[in-house]
Design an enzyme around this catalytic site. Structure first.
Site, PDB file in Angstrom:
ATOM      1  N   HIS A   1      63.866  65.695  20.240  1.00  0.00           N
ATOM      2  CA  HIS A   1      63.287  64.920  21.332  1.00  0.00           C
ATOM      3  C   HIS A   1      62.840  65.842  22.469  1.00  0.00           C
ATOM      4  O   HIS A   1      61.829  65.576  23.125  1.00  0.00           O
ATOM      5  CB  HIS A   1      64.308  63.910  21.886  1.00  0.00           C
ATOM      6  CG  HIS A   1      64.645  62.801  20.934  1.00  0.00           C
ATOM      7  ND1 HIS A   1      65.624  62.939  19.978  1.00  0.00           N
ATOM      8  CD2 HIS A   1      64.131  61.562  20.798  1.00  0.00           C
ATOM      9  CE1 HIS A   1      65.691  61.799  19.291  1.00  0.00           C
ATOM     10  NE2 HIS A   1      64.800  60.960  19.766  1.00  0.00           N
TER      11      HIS A   1
ATOM     12  N   ASP B   1      58.086  60.342  12.852  1.00  0.00           N
ATOM     13  CA  ASP B   1      58.909  60.149  14.037  1.00  0.00           C
ATOM     14  C   ASP B   1      57.948  60.122  15.232  1.00  0.00           C
ATOM     15  O   ASP B   1      56.744  60.377  15.091  1.00  0.00           O
ATOM     16  CB  ASP B   1      59.949  61.261  14.158  1.00  0.00           C
ATOM     17  CG  ASP B   1      61.223  60.810  14.870  1.00  0.00           C
ATOM     18  OD1 ASP B   1      61.173  59.780  15.576  1.00  0.00           O
ATOM     19  OD2 ASP B   1      62.268  61.473  14.721  1.00  0.00           O
TER      20      ASP B   1
END
Length: 349
Positions: free
Chosen positions: A181, A252
């Site tokens: 992330h 993702d």
């Protein structure tokens, strides 16, 4: 109108006029919800209904609702344990662990289906090597055979509730400390080691009929210089050809730091993920980036992907009131609550 290859997010608890217009773009195929999109069960039902009314066939509606740290909706939903707890139970009681995993998978899926959500991006099939904080107890276990057993039980519960399963993060995010992330993780292991350990749960769950896979934004330089979600080697050669996977490949989130190696422009990230083999790409928490993709993506029309994506629509339509009236929900929800209150209890299944 078929489902497009882009999944987007929403700003709040309602669909704004601007968002309604965006969702009508034929490139859009789904919406992913977050905690900011939830204030109550009733509001969530209305929000999902609004999304479904935008167009036909209706857009897919998804969420990350695994349990533990990653449960987007709380008030009015059963509190779900992180699946790593089932791995701990397995170490001393295999049968109880299987039943807890299946029960949690069913409750999670049944409650989401009762508000109209098609699927949760679950289960996590990563191996818990004890080094990744972002994975941690989101993984079932450190033993790949146990991961597969518990994931199979969990997805059986999901399927019984009418929800397709999505295994993540292929080929494995658990062996790196960096969080994709906010960082660009690199896993320097040899392919044979990754295949023998991390890929094993994916390989076995594919044979069990797993509907979808989400690759990791992790670079495995001894296989390819690109992160797995942008790599034809990982997605086409290994996942499709070697493992024989025929389901949906979701990227993702393209807003994550791990995707930034492809470039600053989100259209570049989307085009690379799609050309590498993804059927649908997620562009979340960045409206400018999402519009950059919608305004510039062209020439992408994959009839096979349309068929795959259509299979992700949820089944067994019900309401929350109907669900709460069933003996199975009352018993299953009570088991999960009592387990979290006291994991040592000899729970009656």
């Amino acid at each position: 109108m078929s489902l497009g290859p882009i999944m987007l997010d929403l700003d709040s608890t309602e669909v704004s006029p601007e968002e309604r217009e965006i969702l009508q773009n034929p490139l859009v195929g789904g919406v992913i919800l977050f905690s900011r999109n939830f204030s109550s069960v009733e509001q969530l039902i209305q929000l999902v209904k609004e999304i479904h009314q935008v167009r036909s066939p209706r857009l897919l509606v998804a969420v990350d609702h695994e349990g533990g740290r990653v449960q987007r909706f709380r008030d009015g939903f059963t509190s779900l344990p992180a699946v790593g707890h089932f791995g701990e139970v397995y170490n001393h009681n295999r049968k109880r662990a299987h039943m807890l995993a299946e029960t949690a998978g069913w409750v999670m899926a049944a409650e989401l289906r009762a508000v109209g959500i098609d699927f949760s991006f679950a289960p996590v099939l990563d191996v818990d090597y004890g080094v990744s904080e972002v994975i941690g107890d989101r993984a079932f276990h450190q033993d790949t055979h146990i991961i597969t057993e518990l994931a199979h039980a969990y997805t059986k519960g999901m399927h019984d509730a009418g929800m397709a399963a999505t295994g993540k993060h292929f080929p494995g995010h658990g062996a790196v400390t960096a969080d994709s992330h906010v960082d660009i993780p690199v896993d320097d292991r040899e392919y044979n080691e990754i295949y023998a350990k991390d890929i094993l749960p994916f390989k076995r769950m594919i044979k069990h009929g797993m509907a979808a896979v989400m690759p990791a934004h992790v670079i495995y330089p001894k296989v390819d210089k690109l992160p797995a979600g942008f790599s034809e080697i990982w997605l086409k050669d290994i996942l499709r050809k070697r493992l024989g996977f025929q389901g949906v490949i979701f990227s993702d989130d393209l807003d994550m730091k791990g995707a930034s190696v492809i470039g600053e422009q989100y259209i570049d990230r989307a085009e690379k993920a799609l050309s590498a083999g993804c059927d649908m790409v997620l562009v979340c928490n960045n409206r400018e980036g999402a519009l950059n993709v919608l305004d510039n993506l062209s020439g992408h029309n994959d009839p096979v992907a349309h068929i795959r994506l259509a299979r992700m629509h949820g089944k067994h339509d019900t309401s929350m009131a109907e669900l709460h009236s069933t003996r199975k929900w009352k018993r299953s929800s009570d088991i999960l609550k009592r387990y979290q209150d006291d994991p040592t209890l000899n729970l009656d299944f």
